[in-house]
Write an enzyme that holds these catalytic residues in place. Structure first.
Site, PDB file in Angstrom:
ATOM      1  N   GLN A   1       0.801  -1.222   0.000  1.00 38.48           N
ATOM      2  CA  GLN A   1       0.000   0.000   0.000  1.00 38.48           C
ATOM      3  C   GLN A   1       0.837   1.277   0.000  1.00 38.48           C
ATOM      4  OE1 GLN A   1      -2.612   1.254   3.546  1.00 38.48           O
ATOM      5  NE2 GLN A   1      -4.088   0.932   1.906  1.00 38.48           N
TER       6      GLN A   1
ATOM      7  N   LEU B   1       4.409  10.284   7.376  1.00 38.10           N
ATOM      8  CA  LEU B   1       2.969  10.174   7.173  1.00 38.10           C
ATOM      9  C   LEU B   1       2.203  11.457   7.504  1.00 38.10           C
ATOM     10  CD1 LEU B   1       0.707   8.153   6.456  1.00 38.10           C
ATOM     11  CD2 LEU B   1       0.499   7.687   8.886  1.00 38.10           C
TER      12      LEU B   1
ATOM     13  N   GLU C   1      -4.611  10.267   7.337  1.00 35.26           N
ATOM     14  CA  GLU C   1      -5.855  10.337   6.584  1.00 35.26           C
ATOM     15  C   GLU C   1      -6.904  11.095   7.395  1.00 35.26           C
ATOM     16  OE1 GLU C   1      -6.588   6.658   4.580  1.00 35.26           O
ATOM     17  OE2 GLU C   1      -8.753   6.875   4.778  1.00 35.26           O
TER      18      GLU C   1
ATOM     19  N   ARG D   1      -7.497   4.182  -0.378  1.00 34.66           N
ATOM     20  CA  ARG D   1      -6.126   4.684  -0.507  1.00 34.66           C
ATOM     21  C   ARG D   1      -5.518   4.407  -1.876  1.00 34.66           C
ATOM     22  NH1 ARG D   1      -3.854   3.248   5.576  1.00 34.66           N
ATOM     23  NH2 ARG D   1      -4.835   5.053   6.545  1.00 34.66           N
TER      24      ARG D   1
END
Lengths: 250, 586
Positions: free
Chosen positions: B237, B253, B256, B287
Site C-alpha cells: 500500500q 505520514l 488520513e 487509498r
C-alpha cells in the site's frame, strides 16, 4: 543551504572512556541532526551506536544532548545550528556505547506504579463507559508522553544529585498524574507520591517542561497538582486535627 | 565459529515483536496461563504501532447509529477488492468493538461524543464514521495502554533490544529461535512450545516510506526460511499522503484524519481533482484510488512544486485543527515550516503497509508450520488487495488476541520438553556472525540503499512485466552479494549497527523477492497492484491468492484458490446501506 557541510562532533566511546570525534557531513534542505548522524553511520562509521525508530518525533527513541541541550535528534533541524554541532549521549543514564545509554531504570520505575484501576462498580458495569470530553481532556496532555526520557535527563535531582533512589522523576510524575486524573481510575497513589515516588524532591525549576518535545506542562499541570494532592492528605492542618481526634476516639 | 557460547532460555510462548499485535497476543497467552516471553528489536513502547495516527475502525455505532458489523465487513471486502480472506474480514468486523471497549477498560483514553461515548471519525472508504481515536496519536495510546497492562502481568517477561535471526524447528515444528542482544551482542537460544510472529511489515525496502527502521520484514523472512507459506506479497500500500518537502522529511505520514476532518486535495490549478476519480467518495475514497489519482495529476503536469498535491484544512478554525490534529500541526510547523492552520500541506504517496505476508488460518493465526503463529501486519488475509485506514489497529487487537489464545492452546497441548537440533543452531550462529568475519565484504548500508532503489524503481505504484522481471533479477543478484557482506569497521558485537543492518538486509531481500514474484504472477490490476500491461481487473483472479514458498529451486510462486464465500456473506457484500448524513454540530 543545499551545499553546506557541517562539522558534526559525536561522542564515541563506552563506559571505559571515549572522545568527541568530528565528521564532515554534507547537508540538504530540511535535514535534521539524526539524518546527519545516520549519514556518518552509513558512510564513515558503521559501528556508530545510536537509537532511533520513527524519525517523526513519535517514538521518543533518539534522545541526545545537542550542543549541550537535551533534544530529540529527529526534531532538530540542522539549519537551527551553526557550522559546528556537538552530539553527546544523555548524561543521566549509564553509557552503553556512543550515543546509546541504559534507560532500563525507567522501565523498572514504571512497574512500581499501580496501574489503571477502575472501581468495582465500573468493572462490573456491562454497558460501555461514558466519560465527558472535558474530563478526558485533563489527562490527554499527559498521555501524549512519548517516553523520550529527556525530562529525566535534565531533572537535576536525577542528573546532578543522582537521587534515582529518592525520586521517580518528571516522566513518572505525569504518569501518576495521568492515572490519578483519569475519570475512571479509583486507586489512591498519594502514599506512593509521598513515599518512594518522592514528589517532594521536585523544587519546581521547570527544566523538564522546557525540554519536553510534546510541550507537556509537566510541572504546572502535572507535578504541582500532585504535590497539592499529597499535601491535602498529609499536611492539611484541619485533617491533621481531625485525624488525632478520630484516633483518640478509638 | 563452532562452540560459540549462548544462553538458553525456556518459555511456553515466544512472542517476536512488541507492537500492538505482539503485546495483545502476549496478554492473551498469559491470561490463558502460559509463561510468555516477548522479544523486540527496540525498547518497549517504540514499535511502529506508535506511528499510527487516525484511529481504530470498529462498528460501535456511536456516531452513526446505522453502523453494524455487516457494513464494516462490506467496506473491508470491497476495499480489499474481494481477495480478502472473507472469514477474517467477518471475524474482524464482529470482534473489533469488544476489543476497543476492552482496551478502554485497561485505561486507554479516547475522544468522546456529546453523550460521553467513544467518538468516531470518518475515514477513507468507510461508509460511516467508524474510527475510535484520540486526536491524531491513536497508535501511541494503544501501545501505552497495552504496555502498562502487560508489564504488570507476572507471567510475561520482555527482552528488549533483542533481535531474532532464525527460527528453530524440530521435525517440522517451530520450537524456538536464535537471537542476539543488541546491547552486548550475546547470543540467546529460546526454546518455546509455541512461537508467535508479530514483527510488522517491510516498508523499509522502499526509499520513500512512512515506516520506522524496524519494518524490515523480519517475520516474513523467518517464517519463509522455516518453510511457511507467504501470500499476496504483491499487495503493497502506498498511503496517498506523505510529506514531500523538504527532502529530509520525505515520506513521513500525513494522517488520513486530515481528510477525515474535512481536508481537501487540490492540484496546482486549485482544482478539487478527486471529483474526476471518485465523484461519490471524493477525498475519502480508498487509498489505492487516491494514491493513483495524485500520481496521475503529477504525470499530467498538474502537480505541486515538489511533485505532489496540495492538502488543505485551513478552512477549519485554528483551534479545531490544533485539537483534532495536534501532531500534524506540530510536524509541519517544525519540520517543514508550514502552518497548516493558514496554508495547505504538500503531499505525495508514500509506502505505508504490506497487505501480504505470512499465510495464516483465519480463526487462530496458525501458519502452515505447526507451532508457528502470526498476527498483525506480518500476517496476510484480512485486507486483501487494499487495506482501509483504521483497519490495521483493530486487526492488531482482534487477531493478536486470537493468535495469542491459539498459541497458548498449542503450547498446553505440547507440554513435553522441547528438543533443539544442535546442528541447526550451529548453522544459524555461523550465518549470524558471518558479517563480522568478512572484513572485505560490501557495506550492508550501501546494499540496503541499492535494494531500496530497486524496489522503488521496479515495483512502483504502476508496474509492468519488464520492470518486475528486472527488479527480480536485481534482487537475486543483491541477495548473492548480501550473503558475502561485511559489518564493516570494527568487529565488536556491542551495539554494532553495521552488523545489525546486515541482518535486516537478509530479511528485506526475502520480502522484495516475494513482492516481485507475486507481482509477476498476478496478471491484472486489482487494488494496490496496478499493471500498465494488464490495466483491467480479471474476474477469474478474484478467486485466488498468490502464494510463495521455499522450494528446491528457490522461491516458488503459484496461485491458490480460496474457499468460496458462503452465500449469506456474499449477500452482505452486495447489500445497499443508507449513506451517512452528518448531523449539524456533531
Amino acid at each position: 543551504m543545499a551545499d553546506r557541510t557541517v562539522k558534526l562532533s559525536i561522542f564515541r566511546g563506552d563506559p571505559g572512556g571515549g572522545d568527541m570525534v568530528t565528521y564532515e557531513v554534507p547537508t540538504q534542505e530540511g535535514m535534521v541532526v539524526l539524518d546527519a548522524v545516520l549519514w556518518v553511520q552509513s558512510h564513515r562509521a558503521p559501528d556508530l551506536a545510536v537509537r532511533w525508530n520513527c524519525k517523526a518525533a513519535k517514538c521518543g527513541s533518539c534522545s541526545a544532548e545537542i550542543d549541550g541541550f537535551p533534544r530529540l535528534m529527529c526534531k532538530s533541524p540542522i539549519d537551527e545550528y551553526g557550522d559546528e554541532i556537538s552530539v553527546r549521549p544523555m548524561h543521566t543514564f549509564p553509557l552503553i556505547r556512543d550515543l546509546v545509554t541504559d534507560v532500563s531504570w525507567n522501565y523498572e520505575v514504571n512497574k512500581r506504579i499501580q496501574p489503571f484501576t477502575p472501581s468495582e462498580a465500573d468493572l462490573a458495569d456491562p454497558q460501555p463507559w461514558r466519560m465527558q470530553q472535558e474530563d478526558v481532556d485533563r489527562v490527554i496532555e499527559f498521555r501524549k508522553c512519548i517516553e523520550c526520557f529527556l525530562c529525566q535527563d535534565v531533572c537535576h535531582v536525577l542528573r546532578s544529585h543522582g537521587q534515582k533512589d529518592a525520586f521517580f522523576g518528571p516522566r513518572f510524575m505525569i504518569r501518576i498524574a495521568s492515572l490519578e486524573m483519569h475519570p475512571k481510575d479509583a486507586a489512591d497513589r498519594r502514599p506512593l507520591l509521598r513515599g518512594e515516588a518522592g514528589v517532594g524532591m521536585c523544587n519546581i525549576t521547570k527544566c523538564c517542561t522546557e525540554v519536553c518535545p510534546e510541550h507537556i506542562h509537566i510541572t504546572d499541570n502535572g507535578i504541582i497538582p500532585m504535590k497539592e494532592r499529597m499535601a491535602d492528605l498529609y499536611f492539611d492542618p484541619l485533617r491533621f486535627v481531625a485525624g488525632k481526634l478520630m484516633r483518640g476516639r478509638e | 565459529m563452532a562452540n560459540e557460547p549462548y544462553d538458553t532460555v525456556d518459555t511456553d510462548v515466544l512472542v517476536i515483536g512488541a507492537g500492538g499485535a505482539g503485546q495483545r497476543a502476549a496478554i492473551a497467552a498469559a491470561e490463558a496461563g502460559c509463561q510468555v516471553l516477548v522479544v523486540c528489536k527496540s525498547l518497549l513502547g517504540k514499535a511502529h504501532t506508535v506511528m499510527a495516527e487516525g484511529g481504530m475502525a470498529a462498528a460501535l455505532a456511536n456516531v452513526a447509529g446505522a453502523d453494524t458489523w455487516e457494513v464494516h465487513f462490506q467496506d473491508t471486502m470491497k476495499g480489499g477488492k474481494l481477495i480478502n480472506n472473507w472469514r477474517m474480514a467477518h471475524i474482524h468486523a464482529t470482534e473489533a468493538p469488544e476489543r476497543v471497549l476492552e482496551l478502554e477498560r485497561w485505561g486507554a483514553v479516547f475522544d468522546r461524543t456529546r453523550e460521553g461515548y467513544i467518538h468516531q471519525r470518518p475515514f477513507g472508504a468507510h461508509t460511516y464514521p467508524r474510527l475510535a481515536h484520540i486526536g491524531d496519536r491513536t497508535g501511541l495510546e494503544i501501545i501505552r495502554s497495552l504496555q502498562d497492562h502487560l508489564v504488570h502481568m507476572p507471567n510475561i517477561e520482555v527482552h528488549m533490544e533483542t533481535t531474532v535471526s532464525s527460527l528453530l524447528t524440530w521435525e517440522g515444528r517451530a520450537v524456538g529461535a536464535l537471537a542476539y542482544r543488541r546491547v552486548d551482542g550475546a547470543l540467546v537460544v529460546y526454546r518455546a512450545k509455541a512461537v508467535l510472529l508479530a514483527t510488522g511489515g517491510a516498508g523499509r525496502i522502499y526509499r520513500v516510506t512512512s515506516n520506522s527502521w524496524e519494518c524490515t520484514g523480519d517475520g516474513v523472512a523467518l517464517a519463509y526460511h522455516a518453510g511457511a507459506q507467504l501470500q499476496d506479497c504483491e499487495m503493497v500500500q502506498f498511503h496517498p499522503t506523505g510529506m514531500v518537502w523538504p527532502p529530509g522529511v520525505r515520506g513521513i505520514l500525513v494522517t488520513e484524519g486530515v481528510r477525515g476532518e474535512g481536508g481537501i486535495l487540490r492540484n496546482s490549478r486549485g482544482e478539487r481533482f478527486m471529483v474526476n476519480y471518485d465523484p461519490e467518495r471524493m477525498d475519502l475514497s480508498s487509498r489505492d484510488v487516491v494514491a493513483r489519482a495524485i500520481n496521475a495529476e503529477v504525470e499530467a503536469g498538474r502537480g505541486s512544486p515538489h511533485g505532489g498535491a496540495f492538502l488543505d484544512i485551513s478552512h477549519k478554525s485554528p483551534e479545531y485543527i490544533r485539537r483534532k490534529l495536534p501532531s500534524m500541526y506540530e510536524q509541519f510547523l517544525k519540520l517543514a515550516k508550514v502552518d497548516i492552520t493558514k496554508e495547505p500541506m504538500e503531499v505525495a504517496p508514500t509506502i505505508h503497509y504490506f497487505m501480504g505476508g505470512v499465510r495464516v488460518g483465519a480463526e487462530d493465526g496458525a501458519t502452515t508450520v505447526p507451532g508457528l503463529f502470526a498476527a498483525g501486519e506480518v500476517a496476510s488475509g484480512l485486507h486483501g488487495a487494499n487495506r482501509l485506514g483504521g483497519n490495521s489497529l483493530s486487526d492488531l487487537l482482534v487477531f493478536g488476541k486470537r493468535a495469542g489464545d491459539a498459541a497458548a492452546v498449542f503450547a498446553q497441548d505440547h507440554a513435553g520438553p522441547v528438543k533443539i537440533d544442535r546442528a541447526q543452531v550451529e548453522r544459524a550462529i555461523e550465518e549470524l556472525l558471518g558479517p563480522l568475519h568478512r572484513p572485505d565484504g560490501e557495506s550492508p548500508f550501501a546494499l540496503e540503499e541499492e535494494l531500496r532503489d530497486v524496489c522503488t524503481e521496479y515495483a512502483p505504484l504502476i508496474r509492468d512485466r519488464e520492470g518486475l522481471e528486472k527488479g527480480l533479477e536485481r534482487t537475486l543478484e543483491l541477495a548473492e552479494r548480501a550473503a558475502r557482506c561485511s559489518a564493516g569497521g570494527p568487529t565488536g558485537r556491542a551495539f554494532n549497527p553495521g552488523w545489525h543492518t546486515a541482518q535486516d538486509l537478509r530479511n528485506m531481500l526475502v520480502s522484495a523477492e516475494a513482492l516481485f514474484r507475486c507481482a509477476l504472477e498476478r496478471k491484472e490490476s486489482r487494488g494496490a497492484h496496478a499493471r500498465r500491461d494488464y490495466p483491467d481487473l480479471d474476474p477469474k483472479l478474484e478467486a485466488v491468492n498468490m502464494v510463495a514458498q521455499k522450494s528446491e529451486g528457490g522461491m516458488a510462486c503459484f496461485p491458490v484458490e480460496r474457499e468460496p464465500i458462503p452465500d449469506e456473506l456474499r449477500a452482505i457484500i452486495d447489500k445497499k446501506f443508507p449513506r451517512f448524513e452528518l448531523e449539524e454540530g456533531s
